[in-house]
Design a protein around this motif. Structure first.
Motif, PDB file in Angstrom:
ATOM      1  N   ARG A 144       6.377   4.861 -19.126  1.00  0.00           N
ATOM      2  CA  ARG A 144       6.186   3.583 -17.886  1.00  0.00           C
ATOM      3  C   ARG A 144       5.964   2.416 -18.050  1.00  0.00           C
ATOM      4  NH1 ARG A 144       2.687   2.787 -21.756  1.00  0.00           N
ATOM      5  NH2 ARG A 144       3.314   4.455 -23.525  1.00  0.00           N
ATOM      6  N   MET A 145       7.413   2.272 -18.811  1.00  0.00           N
ATOM      7  CA  MET A 145       7.613   0.652 -18.842  1.00  0.00           C
ATOM      8  C   MET A 145       8.019   0.572 -16.889  1.00  0.00           C
ATOM      9  SD  MET A 145       9.363  -0.444 -21.927  1.00  0.00           S
ATOM     10  CE  MET A 145       9.777  -0.208 -23.819  1.00  0.00           C
ATOM     11  N   ALA A 146       9.413   1.287 -16.916  1.00  0.00           N
ATOM     12  CA  ALA A 146       9.752   1.667 -15.410  1.00  0.00           C
ATOM     13  C   ALA A 146       8.105   1.688 -14.328  1.00  0.00           C
ATOM     14  CB  ALA A 146      10.472   2.503 -15.280  1.00  0.00           C
ATOM     15  N   GLN A 147       7.187   2.183 -14.839  1.00  0.00           N
ATOM     16  CA  GLN A 147       6.405   2.030 -13.802  1.00  0.00           C
ATOM     17  C   GLN A 147       5.878   0.870 -13.573  1.00  0.00           C
ATOM     18  OE1 GLN A 147       3.736   4.996 -14.953  1.00  0.00           O
ATOM     19  NE2 GLN A 147       4.544   6.977 -14.123  1.00  0.00           N
ATOM     20  N   THR A 148       5.565   0.104 -14.116  1.00  0.00           N
ATOM     21  CA  THR A 148       4.819  -1.496 -14.605  1.00  0.00           C
ATOM     22  C   THR A 148       6.168  -2.038 -13.754  1.00  0.00           C
ATOM     23  OG1 THR A 148       4.005  -0.672 -16.613  1.00  0.00           O
ATOM     24  CG2 THR A 148       4.540  -2.868 -16.308  1.00  0.00           C
ATOM     25  N   ALA A 149       7.077  -2.504 -14.040  1.00  0.00           N
ATOM     26  CA  ALA A 149       8.651  -2.770 -13.675  1.00  0.00           C
ATOM     27  C   ALA A 149       8.291  -2.445 -11.858  1.00  0.00           C
ATOM     28  CB  ALA A 149       9.691  -2.527 -14.159  1.00  0.00           C
ATOM     29  N   ALA A 150       8.222  -1.474 -10.943  1.00  0.00           N
ATOM     30  CA  ALA A 150       7.684  -0.740 -10.428  1.00  0.00           C
ATOM     31  C   ALA A 150       7.007  -1.246  -9.550  1.00  0.00           C
ATOM     32  CB  ALA A 150       8.452   0.990  -9.911  1.00  0.00           C
ATOM     33  N   ALA A 151       5.953  -1.094  -9.839  1.00  0.00           N
ATOM     34  CA  ALA A 151       4.360  -1.514 -10.052  1.00  0.00           C
ATOM     35  C   ALA A 151       4.645  -3.203  -8.965  1.00  0.00           C
ATOM     36  CB  ALA A 151       3.264  -1.565 -10.307  1.00  0.00           C
ATOM     37  N   HIS A 152       5.379  -4.049 -10.457  1.00  0.00           N
ATOM     38  CA  HIS A 152       5.097  -5.264 -10.135  1.00  0.00           C
ATOM     39  C   HIS A 152       6.340  -5.604  -8.709  1.00  0.00           C
ATOM     40  CE1 HIS A 152       7.075  -9.490 -10.823  1.00  0.00           C
ATOM     41  NE2 HIS A 152       5.157  -9.724 -10.701  1.00  0.00           N
ATOM     42  N   LEU A 153       7.240  -5.128  -8.329  1.00  0.00           N
ATOM     43  CA  LEU A 153       8.906  -4.934  -7.530  1.00  0.00           C
ATOM     44  C   LEU A 153       7.744  -4.892  -6.221  1.00  0.00           C
ATOM     45  CD1 LEU A 153      11.193  -3.717  -9.010  1.00  0.00           C
ATOM     46  CD2 LEU A 153      11.302  -6.287  -8.287  1.00  0.00           C
ATOM     47  N   ALA A 154       6.482  -3.656  -5.462  1.00  0.00           N
ATOM     48  CA  ALA A 154       5.869  -3.432  -4.864  1.00  0.00           C
ATOM     49  C   ALA A 154       4.504  -3.915  -4.619  1.00  0.00           C
ATOM     50  CB  ALA A 154       5.546  -1.946  -5.624  1.00  0.00           C
ATOM     51  N   GLY A 155       4.406  -5.516  -5.314  1.00  0.00           N
ATOM     52  CA  GLY A 155       3.009  -6.128  -5.471  1.00  0.00           C
ATOM     53  C   GLY A 155       2.188  -6.054  -6.203  1.00  0.00           C
ATOM     54  N   GLU A 156       2.047  -4.946  -7.209  1.00  0.00           N
ATOM     55  CA  GLU A 156       1.549  -4.289  -7.481  1.00  0.00           C
ATOM     56  C   GLU A 156       1.067  -4.425  -9.006  1.00  0.00           C
ATOM     57  OE1 GLU A 156       0.924  -0.300  -7.037  1.00  0.00           O
ATOM     58  OE2 GLU A 156       0.458  -0.348  -5.145  1.00  0.00           O
ATOM     59  N   LEU A 157       0.509  -4.012  -9.456  1.00  0.00           N
ATOM     60  CA  LEU A 157       0.282  -5.239 -11.364  1.00  0.00           C
ATOM     61  C   LEU A 157      -0.348  -3.767 -12.353  1.00  0.00           C
ATOM     62  CD1 LEU A 157       0.527  -7.381 -12.616  1.00  0.00           C
ATOM     63  CD2 LEU A 157      -1.732  -7.190 -12.869  1.00  0.00           C
ATOM     64  N   LEU A 158       0.697  -3.620 -12.842  1.00  0.00           N
ATOM     65  CA  LEU A 158       0.567  -2.075 -13.585  1.00  0.00           C
ATOM     66  C   LEU A 158       0.521  -2.651 -14.924  1.00  0.00           C
ATOM     67  CD1 LEU A 158      -0.804   0.845 -13.640  1.00  0.00           C
ATOM     68  CD2 LEU A 158       1.655   1.929 -13.676  1.00  0.00           C
ATOM     69  N   PRO A 159       0.078  -3.044 -15.585  1.00  0.00           N
ATOM     70  CA  PRO A 159       0.005  -3.788 -17.465  1.00  0.00           C
ATOM     71  C   PRO A 159       0.852  -2.266 -18.328  1.00  0.00           C
ATOM     72  CG  PRO A 159      -1.352  -4.518 -16.729  1.00  0.00           C
ATOM     73  CD  PRO A 159      -1.646  -3.227 -15.581  1.00  0.00           C
ATOM     74  N   PHE A 160       1.666  -3.182 -18.857  1.00  0.00           N
ATOM     75  CA  PHE A 160       1.996  -1.425 -19.667  1.00  0.00           C
ATOM     76  C   PHE A 160       1.308  -1.323 -20.687  1.00  0.00           C
ATOM     77  CE2 PHE A 160       4.095  -0.598 -24.346  1.00  0.00           C
ATOM     78  CZ  PHE A 160       4.767   0.521 -23.506  1.00  0.00           C
ATOM     79  N   GLU A 161       0.982  -0.242 -21.232  1.00  0.00           N
ATOM     80  CA  GLU A 161      -0.119  -0.277 -22.818  1.00  0.00           C
ATOM     81  C   GLU A 161       1.637   0.217 -23.992  1.00  0.00           C
ATOM     82  OE1 GLU A 161      -3.208   2.378 -21.390  1.00  0.00           O
ATOM     83  OE2 GLU A 161      -4.081   1.048 -19.701  1.00  0.00           O
ATOM     84  N   HIS A 162       0.177  -0.303 -25.396  1.00  0.00           N
ATOM     85  CA  HIS A 162       0.972   0.528 -26.387  1.00  0.00           C
ATOM     86  C   HIS A 162       0.143   1.114 -26.612  1.00  0.00           C
ATOM     87  CE1 HIS A 162       3.244  -3.529 -27.020  1.00  0.00           C
ATOM     88  NE2 HIS A 162       2.515  -3.619 -26.642  1.00  0.00           N
ATOM     89  N   ARG A 163       0.743   2.710 -27.093  1.00  0.00           N
ATOM     90  CA  ARG A 163      -0.240   3.831 -27.045  1.00  0.00           C
ATOM     91  C   ARG A 163       0.948   4.586 -27.908  1.00  0.00           C
ATOM     92  NH1 ARG A 163      -0.272   6.639 -20.861  1.00  0.00           N
ATOM     93  NH2 ARG A 163      -1.479   4.743 -19.821  1.00  0.00           N
ATOM     94  N   PRO A 164       0.342   5.708 -28.597  1.00  0.00           N
ATOM     95  CA  PRO A 164       0.640   6.343 -29.492  1.00  0.00           C
ATOM     96  C   PRO A 164       2.066   7.204 -28.691  1.00  0.00           C
ATOM     97  CG  PRO A 164      -1.638   6.674 -29.989  1.00  0.00           C
ATOM     98  CD  PRO A 164      -1.493   5.994 -28.762  1.00  0.00           C
ATOM     99  N   ALA A 165       3.487   7.088 -29.575  1.00  0.00           N
ATOM    100  CA  ALA A 165       4.045   7.776 -28.115  1.00  0.00           C
ATOM    101  C   ALA A 165       4.375   9.412 -28.019  1.00  0.00           C
ATOM    102  CB  ALA A 165       6.198   7.184 -28.482  1.00  0.00           C
ATOM    103  N   ALA A 166       4.499  10.152 -27.109  1.00  0.00           N
ATOM    104  CA  ALA A 166       4.550  11.859 -27.201  1.00  0.00           C
ATOM    105  C   ALA A 166       6.159  11.456 -27.607  1.00  0.00           C
ATOM    106  CB  ALA A 166       3.575  12.070 -26.742  1.00  0.00           C
ATOM    107  N   ILE A 167       6.572  12.685 -28.446  1.00  0.00           N
ATOM    108  CA  ILE A 167       8.348  12.729 -28.630  1.00  0.00           C
ATOM    109  C   ILE A 167       8.533  14.613 -28.880  1.00  0.00           C
ATOM    110  CG2 ILE A 167       9.976  12.339 -30.508  1.00  0.00           C
ATOM    111  CD1 ILE A 167       7.771  10.094 -31.077  1.00  0.00           C
ATOM    112  N   ARG A 168       9.243  15.137 -28.080  1.00  0.00           N
ATOM    113  CA  ARG A 168       9.643  15.954 -27.510  1.00  0.00           C
ATOM    114  C   ARG A 168      11.018  16.082 -28.484  1.00  0.00           C
ATOM    115  NH1 ARG A 168       8.177  19.864 -25.296  1.00  0.00           N
ATOM    116  NH2 ARG A 168       7.366  19.176 -23.652  1.00  0.00           N
ATOM    117  N   VAL A 169      11.240  16.480 -29.711  1.00  0.00           N
ATOM    118  CA  VAL A 169      12.508  17.114 -30.560  1.00  0.00           C
ATOM    119  C   VAL A 169      12.884  18.218 -29.918  1.00  0.00           C
ATOM    120  CG1 VAL A 169      13.150  17.240 -32.947  1.00  0.00           C
ATOM    121  CG2 VAL A 169      10.798  16.426 -32.504  1.00  0.00           C
TER     122      VAL A 169
END
Length: 236
Positions: A144-169
């Motif tokens: 989701r961090m990468a999506q936030t950065a990519a959106a800004h580079l494309a001229g859009e705004l998609l702020p990162f959200e603090h969410r509980p992390a999903a972890i596959r062990v």
């Protein structure tokens, strides 16, 4: 043993190696999962040949007479082994960022809105990034961090959200899916565990609300619906 430790133990054992895991904790995944799930994972790995040593750590490392390594444990025990692997977690390496003049703390300080560092020409994404004094070391939030950065580079705004992390062990002997409670909820609730058909489910309940969960065995099939439920209930 955390994520790196249990995954390496399973992989190396599957490759034919004899593995001993040292851990200061009582059981595997002690900081991420409730006790019953950590104990069950330990039983599955023990059945594969993993030797788990709780309440122990490395105190001293020396060369043995036969050319291998002699490990002295904090509890006074000793081991002789071919290799020692440290799986003690991650600390971002910020040396290059600091030399470049970027603002750093534990990680490279990045904007919640864009993932830009203090120099707007630089984006910080992944283990190295620190957002509002928080760092993430799991794949789902890093994506989701990468999506936030990519959106800004494309001229859009998609702020990162603090969410509980999903972890596959990644432990094939016992599939595990974790969604630990957000740190703001961790001291306000408790784990409620139950056996289900061919698996185990534990809910972290905080103030009467589902704030996290842990799944093992066939119960991992419940992950997607529970993850949506957690984010809905926590307002994410």
């Amino acid at each position: 043993a955390g994520l790196i430790g249990v995954e390496l133990a399973e992989d190396l054992t599957a490759g034919g190696h004899r593995v001993t895991v040292l851990d200061l904790s009582e059981r595997m995944l002690d900081r991420l999962a409730p006790a019953p799930l950590g104990s069950e994972l330990g039983e599955h790995l023990a059945a594969k040949g993993v030797d788990f040593r709780p309440h122990s750590s490395l105190a001293r490392l020396d060369h043995h007479a036969d050319g291998r390594l002699k490990v002295t444990l904090t509890n006074g025990g000793e081991l002789v082994t071919d290799e020692v692997i440290s799986a003690m977690g991650l600390v971002p390496n910020t040396d290059l960022a600091r030399r470049a003049g970027l603002v750093t703390n534990r990680g490279i300080v990045a904007s919640l809105e864009t993932m830009q560092a203090s120099d707007n020409h630089v984006y910080a994404v992944g283990d190295c990034a620190e957002i509002q004094s928080r760092s993430y070391f799991f794949i789902e939030p890093i994506r989701r961090m990468a999506q936030t950065a990519a959106a800004h580079l494309a001229g859009e705004l998609l702020p990162f959200e603090h969410r509980p992390a999903a972890i596959r062990v990644k432990t094939p002997s016992l599939p595990v899916m974790l969604c630990p409670p957000d740190r703001s909820q961790a001291d306000l609730g408790r784990w409620v565990s139950q056996r289900v058909a061919d698996g185990q489910r534990a809910d972290f309940v905080s103030r009467g609300t589902l704030a996290g969960y842990a799944l093992a065995g066939k119960a991992v099939s419940e992950h997607e619906s529970l993850y949506r439920d957690v984010n809905r209930r926590t307002g994410r």
